[in-house]
Design a protein around this motif. Structure first.
Motif, PDB file in Angstrom:
ATOM      1  N   LEU A 189       0.882  -1.164   0.000  1.00 57.66           N
ATOM      2  CA  LEU A 189       0.000   0.000   0.000  1.00 57.66           C
ATOM      3  C   LEU A 189       0.919   1.214   0.000  1.00 57.66           C
ATOM      4  CD1 LEU A 189      -2.926   1.022   0.392  1.00 57.66           C
ATOM      5  CD2 LEU A 189      -2.651   0.573   2.824  1.00 57.66           C
ATOM      6  N   VAL A 190       0.851   2.007  -1.049  1.00 57.29           N
ATOM      7  CA  VAL A 190       1.714   3.193  -1.149  1.00 57.29           C
ATOM      8  C   VAL A 190       0.816   4.422  -1.082  1.00 57.29           C
ATOM      9  CG1 VAL A 190       3.395   4.424  -2.550  1.00 57.29           C
ATOM     10  CG2 VAL A 190       3.411   1.924  -2.514  1.00 57.29           C
ATOM     11  N   ILE A 191       1.119   5.293  -0.120  1.00 60.54           N
ATOM     12  CA  ILE A 191       0.233   6.432   0.164  1.00 60.54           C
ATOM     13  C   ILE A 191       1.047   7.724   0.139  1.00 60.54           C
ATOM     14  CG2 ILE A 191      -1.367   7.424   1.865  1.00 60.54           C
ATOM     15  CD1 ILE A 191      -1.545   4.591   3.138  1.00 60.54           C
ATOM     16  N   GLY A 192       0.468   8.770  -0.429  1.00 60.99           N
ATOM     17  CA  GLY A 192       1.009  10.125  -0.285  1.00 60.99           C
ATOM     18  C   GLY A 192      -0.026  10.907   0.498  1.00 60.99           C
ATOM     19  N   ALA A 193       0.365  11.524   1.621  1.00 63.53           N
ATOM     20  CA  ALA A 193      -0.630  12.201   2.471  1.00 63.53           C
ATOM     21  C   ALA A 193      -0.015  13.451   3.102  1.00 63.53           C
ATOM     22  CB  ALA A 193      -1.114  11.249   3.568  1.00 63.53           C
ATOM     23  N   GLU A 194      -0.783  14.534   3.104  1.00 64.08           N
ATOM     24  CA  GLU A 194      -0.254  15.781   3.670  1.00 64.08           C
ATOM     25  C   GLU A 194      -1.346  16.605   4.345  1.00 64.08           C
ATOM     26  OE1 GLU A 194       2.904  16.232   3.641  1.00 64.08           O
ATOM     27  OE2 GLU A 194       3.773  15.612   1.729  1.00 64.08           O
ATOM     28  N   THR A 195      -0.941  17.298   5.417  1.00 61.18           N
ATOM     29  CA  THR A 195      -1.740  18.400   5.969  1.00 61.18           C
ATOM     30  C   THR A 195      -0.831  19.635   5.927  1.00 61.18           C
ATOM     31  OG1 THR A 195      -1.101  17.578   8.160  1.00 61.18           O
ATOM     32  CG2 THR A 195      -3.338  17.077   7.434  1.00 61.18           C
ATOM     33  N   LEU A 196      -0.585  20.127   4.727  1.00 63.30           N
ATOM     34  CA  LEU A 196       0.347  21.249   4.540  1.00 63.30           C
ATOM     35  C   LEU A 196      -0.162  22.523   5.208  1.00 63.30           C
ATOM     36  CD1 LEU A 196       1.373  20.748   0.795  1.00 63.30           C
ATOM     37  CD2 LEU A 196       2.679  20.134   2.825  1.00 63.30           C
TER      38      LEU A 196
END
Ligand SMILES: CC(C)(COP(=O)(O)OP(=O)(O)OC[C@H]1O[C@@H](n2cnc3c(N)ncnc32)[C@H](O)[C@@H]1OP(=O)(O)O)[C@@H](O)C(=O)NCCC(=O)NCCS
Length: 338
Positions: free
Chosen positions: A147-154
């Motif tokens: 499972l490859v995830i990109g996640a941000e709360t910039l």
């Protein structure tokens, strides 16, 4: 389709995309909202960046909650259970906390008890770096699923007093489930990654870390926020992205026309259009959704890929080209047959 013998021989097992998913916070911040807090205009933001609105995390949203929801959506599309996942990589520059890793939080939230999990920080290139790592584990036979995830709360590290940067960024997450298979589509056909640490100052968020610990007063309180040299980044990004695309086409023995969708990191619509024009991509094969999300760093490519899959812009068997550039400096690309 893949004529290069070195690529074919390395693909004993293929890392194929079994499902994609994404998740963005409910709250939307428009250009008009920014006009109330900084000296800017909708016309300036749209003309210079292509951005019209972005999603912003609410008090209950964190990087891990967005990542976990994107992952659930990807697992559902793949028809898989969390227990079937053996590897979780979360690409982020806005982790849940200093440690444990965001990936460990995501593992717990999903109940993916058979996976090992870690974070990867390559700023906006984090997702393409992570896909290339997962590809190695799957094509070598070491693991069967990832499972490859990109996640941000910039928004948590954005300086809302700096008009040249605050209008650019948004929050969200995108995820891809990968499976190792021995037949069917090629999956990840080629990955390439680069870094140039000597140019670190172009894009940065300096505090808090080992160099600027919380125990010592900051020389400038704004060091807790992202700081970008937009002009420098703009020109280097165009050059590097053109190089990446040319390398991918050459190594995979593909022509521009063979790419069903060019899905670049959504950093600025002008950068994407100028790169697309130089490389002679047809307009309908250049994917841009920055108008709705802004720049979501590591999340931007998987959010875009998920939108392409859900809306039928990318179909099974199509070849897509993912290209990223970001802080580090870092840059990289993946060629994937879906
Ligand atoms: C940031 C970016 C949109 C700025 O666009 P630009 O065309 O390079 O604009 P400039 O920085 O040259 O600024 C032009 C003018 O607009 C002004 N300006 C900056 N932000 C503004 C805003 N939000 N509203 C109105 N005016 C603004 C500047 O002060 C400057 O004014 P001046 O000419 O009087 O000095 C663009 O450089 C960019 O997208 N860079 C890459 C983004 C990036 O680094 N992303 C993160 C990494 S992935």
């Amino acid at each position: 389709m893949v004529n290069n013998p070195t690529i074919q021989s390395s693909l004993r097992l293929r890392a194929v995309v079994a499902g994609t998913g994404s998740s963005v916070p409910a709250k939307v911040m428009t250009n008009e909202d920014f006009m109330k807090i900084v000296d800017t205009s909708d016309e300036w933001i749209v003309t210079r960046t292509g951005i019209r609105e972005r999603h912003i995390a609410g008090p209950q949203d964190t990087t891990a909650t967005l990542a976990a929801q994107a992952a659930r959506n990807a697992l559902e599309r793949a028809g898989m259970k969390p227990e079937e996942i053996e590897l979780i990589i979360v690409a982020t520059v806005t982790p849940e906390m200093v440690f444990p890793s965001t990936a460990c939080f995501v593992q717990a939230m999903l109940g993916a008890s058979n996976a090992w999990a870690f974070d990867l920080n390559a700023a906006c290139s984090g997702f393409v770096y992570s896909l290339s790592i997962a590809q190695q584990f799957l094509s070598s036979g070491r693991y069967r699923t990832a499972l490859v995830i990109g996640a941000e709360t910039l928004s948590r590290i954005t300086n809302y007093k700096d008009r040249s940067s605050c209008i650019l960024f948004g929050d969200g997450a995108g995820a891809v489930v990968l499976k190792a298979v021995s037949s069917g589509p090629e999956g990840i056909m080629y990955s390439t990654s680069f870094s140039d640490g000597s140019s670190w100052e172009a894009l940065k968020c300096q505090a808090y870390g080992s160099r600027h610990p919380v125990s010592i007063p900051l020389e400038n309180p704004d060091m807790v926020y992202m700081d970008i040299n937009g002009r420098e980044v703009y020109h280097t990004a165009v050059r590097r992205i053109v190089e990446l695309v040319n390398e991918c086409l050459e190594k995979c023995d593909l022509q521009v026309e063979d790419i069903a969708m060019f899905i670049p990191h959504q950093m600025n619509a002008r950068i994407i259009e100028s790169v697309g024009k130089r490389l002679r991509f047809a307009d309908e094969k250049i994917f841009i959704n920055i108008d709705k999300y802004g720049n979501t760093s590591a999340a931007s490519i998987p959010i875009a890929l998920d939108e392409c899959c859900r809306t039928g812009k990318v179909k099974s068997g199509d070849i897509v080209l993912l290209v990223a550039f970001g802080g580090g400096l870092t840059w990289g690309a993946n060629v994937i047959q879906m």
